[in-house]
Design an enzyme around this catalytic site. Structure first.
Site, PDB file in Angstrom:
ATOM      1  N   HIS A 119     -13.607  -5.167  12.666  1.00 17.28           N
ATOM      2  CA  HIS A 119     -13.333  -4.115  13.582  1.00 17.28           C
ATOM      3  C   HIS A 119     -12.238  -4.449  14.494  1.00 17.28           C
ATOM      4  O   HIS A 119     -12.369  -5.658  14.817  1.00 17.28           O
ATOM      5  CB  HIS A 119     -14.438  -3.727  14.193  1.00 17.28           C
TER       6      HIS A 119
ATOM      7  N   GLY B 127      10.624 -10.108 -16.821  1.00 19.40           N
ATOM      8  CA  GLY B 127      10.559  -8.612 -17.433  1.00 19.40           C
ATOM      9  C   GLY B 127      10.835  -7.457 -16.669  1.00 19.40           C
ATOM     10  O   GLY B 127      11.265  -7.451 -15.414  1.00 19.40           O
TER      11      GLY B 127
END
Length: 459
Positions: free
Chosen positions: A436, A43
Site C-alpha cells: 500500500h 521483425g
C-alpha cells in the site's frame, strides 16, 4: 550444393519474435541454427509494432501530463509536439534494442543470412542461389497490415500503421478504420498530440475481443477525452481530395478528415514463398498447426503471426521456444492461449487474461464476478485515473479471468496471469498481502471480496 551450407539442425525462415526466439532457445540447447531474415532481426514487433508504438504512447502521455499539470499544482504547459524529435527518441529506443538483439544472436553462434528465403522442400530453404538444408525448418514469416477489398492504401492520405509510425506531422484530423488494439492505440496517441480523431468500428464495441464491460469503460474514457467513434458502422468508401479524405459509411454518414488510417488487422505473409509447393497446408493465408506448432509436413513447424493464434510478440516468443524444445525432445507443455496476457496501451490502458464472463458462461461455468472500482484505490486516486478491476471466477472455484481498465494497469497483468495460470482461487490470493499504496491492491481487494472478506469495497 551452392554456397549455403548444412545440414543444420534448424533452418528458421524469418527473424521476428517467433523466429529469433526459436533460434536463441535452439542454440542454448546445443543445436546448429541458421536464421534467414530479409530485413532486420526483431521483425514487426521491434521495428514497426510494439516497441515504436509504445514509445509514441509514452510521448503522448508526457504531452497529456504537460497539458494537465495545473490540476496537480504544477504550472506546466504544452508548447507543442516536435515530431522529428519524437521520431528521434522512438528510433533511438528501437535502434538500441536492435543492436542488443543482434549482438545476442551473434554471441550464440547463430548463422544469420540476410535475404529473402523461400521454402524449396520439407528440409530446404533457398536464398537466391544459396541452399540451406536442415533436419527441421521453422516458418516464421510474420504478418503485414491488412486492408479491405477495394480499399487502396496509398501511403499519403489513406495509410497503414507502418506509414503512421513515420508520419512527419501531427494530422489535424484522422478517421481510423478499425477499433481493435492498433486503431485504439493510434487514436490515443493522436488525440494526446492534439488531433481530432474518429474511430469507425463495424462491431458494436471498441476492442471487440475484450470483456464487454471493459470496452464500455474505454468508450466512456475516450468520450471524455474527445475521441469520437462510430460503432456498429460499416465502411463503404473513401474519396481523396487535395484537402484530405471523405469517408462514407453504409449508414449514410460521411466523415471528413486529413487522413484515414486503415487498422483492420494484420494478415499473414505466406504467398509466393513456396509453402504450398512443398506440401504445407495454407488456409486463407495462415498455416494451420497442431499444439506443438507442427504443420502437416513432418519436420516443418510454423510460429508467430503466420499461424492462426493470438498475434502478439510474447506469443511468438513462447511458440518459438516451444518448437525449439520440442525438436530437442524436451517434451514441453503446449501453450494455453487463454492464459496469455493481452494489453492495449492506450490512455486508459486495457489489460486482460483468461476468459470473459460471456465466454465462461458459454463454456458452462457457474460464474461469479466482482468489479472493483479504481475510485477506491489510493494510488489510482493520486494518478487521477478511473477504471476497474473485474474478476471472473468459478463459484467456489478458480479464477477464470481478470479484466482491467485504467492508467498503468498493463503492469498489473503479470500477477493476474500467475493467478489464472496457477489455477488459484480467490481465497488463495486473499491471504497474500499487497503493498500500500499501489494499484496492485485493486486486484487484491477484488480477491478479498470474492473470498467473502471485503475490505475497501462498497457493497
Amino acid at each position: 550444393m551452392a554456397d549455403g551450407s548444412g545440414p543444420y539442425d534448424i533452418v528458421v525462415l524469418g527473424g521476428g519474435s517467433g523466429g529469433y526466439a526459436c533460434a536463441l532457445r535452439a542454440a542454448e540447447l546445443g543445436m546448429n541454427v541458421v536464421l534467414i531474415e530479409k530485413d532486420k532481426v526483431g521483425g514487426t514487433c521491434l521495428h514497426r509494432g510494439c516497441i515504436p508504438t509504445k514509445a509514441l504512447l509514452h510521448a503522448a502521455e508526457l504531452a497529456d501530463q504537460a497539458r494537465e499539470g495545473e490540476s496537480f499544482g504544477v504550472r506546466t504547459r504544452l508548447e507543442g509536439i516536435d515530431v522529428p524529435a519524437v521520431h528521434s527518441y522512438k528510433d533511438k529506443v528501437v535502434s538500441g534494442l536492435w543492436k542488443g538483439l543482434a549482438g545476442l544472436i551473434k554471441s550464440k553462434k547463430i548463422t544469420v543470412v540476410e535475404g529473402e528465403g523461400r521454402l524449396a522442400g520439407p528440409n530446404r530453404v533457398t536464398v537466391g542461389d544459396q541452399v540451406f538444408e536442415g533436419r527441421h525448418v521453422v516458418l516464421a514469416t510474420g504478418s503485414v497490415p491488412k486492408s479491405l477489398p477495394g480499399l487502396d492504401i496509398d501511403g499519403e492520405k489513406v495509410i497503414s500503421s507502418d506509414h503512421a509510425l513515420v508520419l512527419d506531422r501531427v494530422p489535424t484530423s484522422v478517421v481510423i478504420l478499425g477499433g481493435g488494439v492498433i486503431g485504439v492505440e493510434f487514436a490515443s496517441v493522436w488525440r494526446s498530440f492534439g488531433a481530432e480523431v474518429t474511430i469507425v468500428e463495424a462491431l458494436p464495441h471498441l476492442l471487440p475481443l475484450e470483456d464487454e464491460s471493459n470496452s464500455k469503460l474505454l468508450e466512456r474514457a475516450f468520450r471524455r477525452r474527445g475521441i469520437k467513434y462510430e460503432l456498429g458502422a460499416r465502411f463503404e468508401s473513401v474519396k481523396t481530395a487535395d484537402t484530405g479524405v471523405v469517408v462514407s459509411l453504409e449508414n449514410g454518414k460521411t466523415l471528413d478528415a486529413e487522413l484515414m488510417l486503415v487498422a483492420v488487422g494484420r494478415g499473414p505473409v505466406s504467398a509466393g514463398l513456396g509453402y504450398e509447393e512443398a506440401g504445407v497446408t495454407v488456409d486463407r493465408g495462415y498455416v494451420p498447426v497442431n499444439e506443438y506448432c507442427q504443420t502437416n509436413v513432418p519436420g516443418v513447424y510454423a510460429v508467430g503471426d503466420l499461424i492462426p493464434t493470438l498475434q502478439l510478440a510474447h506469443v511468438g516468443f513462447a511458440e518459438g521456444i516451444l518448437v525449439a524444445e520440442h525438436i530437442a525432445g524436451l517434451n514441453p507443455v503446449p501453450i494455453d492461449y487463454d492464459g496469455v496476457p493481452r494489453i492495449t496501451y492506450s490512455e486508459p490502458e486495457v489489460a486482460s487474461v483468461g476468459i470473459s464472463t460471456a465466454v465462461a458462461r458459454e463454456r458452462g461455468h457457474d460464474v461469479v464476478e466482482l468489479s472493483y472500482n479504481l475510485a477506491g484505490n489510493g494510488r489510482s486516486k493520486i494518478l487521477q485515473t478511473q477504471g476497474e478491476v473485474k474478476v471472473v471466477a468459478e463459484r467456489d472455484g478458480r479464477v477464470l479471468g481478470v479484466h482491467m481498465v485504467g492508467s498503468r494497469v498493463g503492469e498489473l497483468i503479470a500477477e493476474a496471469q500467475l493467478i489464472f495460470n496457477w489455477e488459484a482461487t480467490p481465497t488463495d490470493v486473499a491471504q497474500l498481502i499487497h503493498p500500500h499504496p499501489t494499484q496492485s491492491e485493486a486486484l487484491g481487494e477484488a480477491m478479498l471480496a470474492l473470498a467473502g472478506k471485503p475490505l475497501h469495497v462498497h457493497n
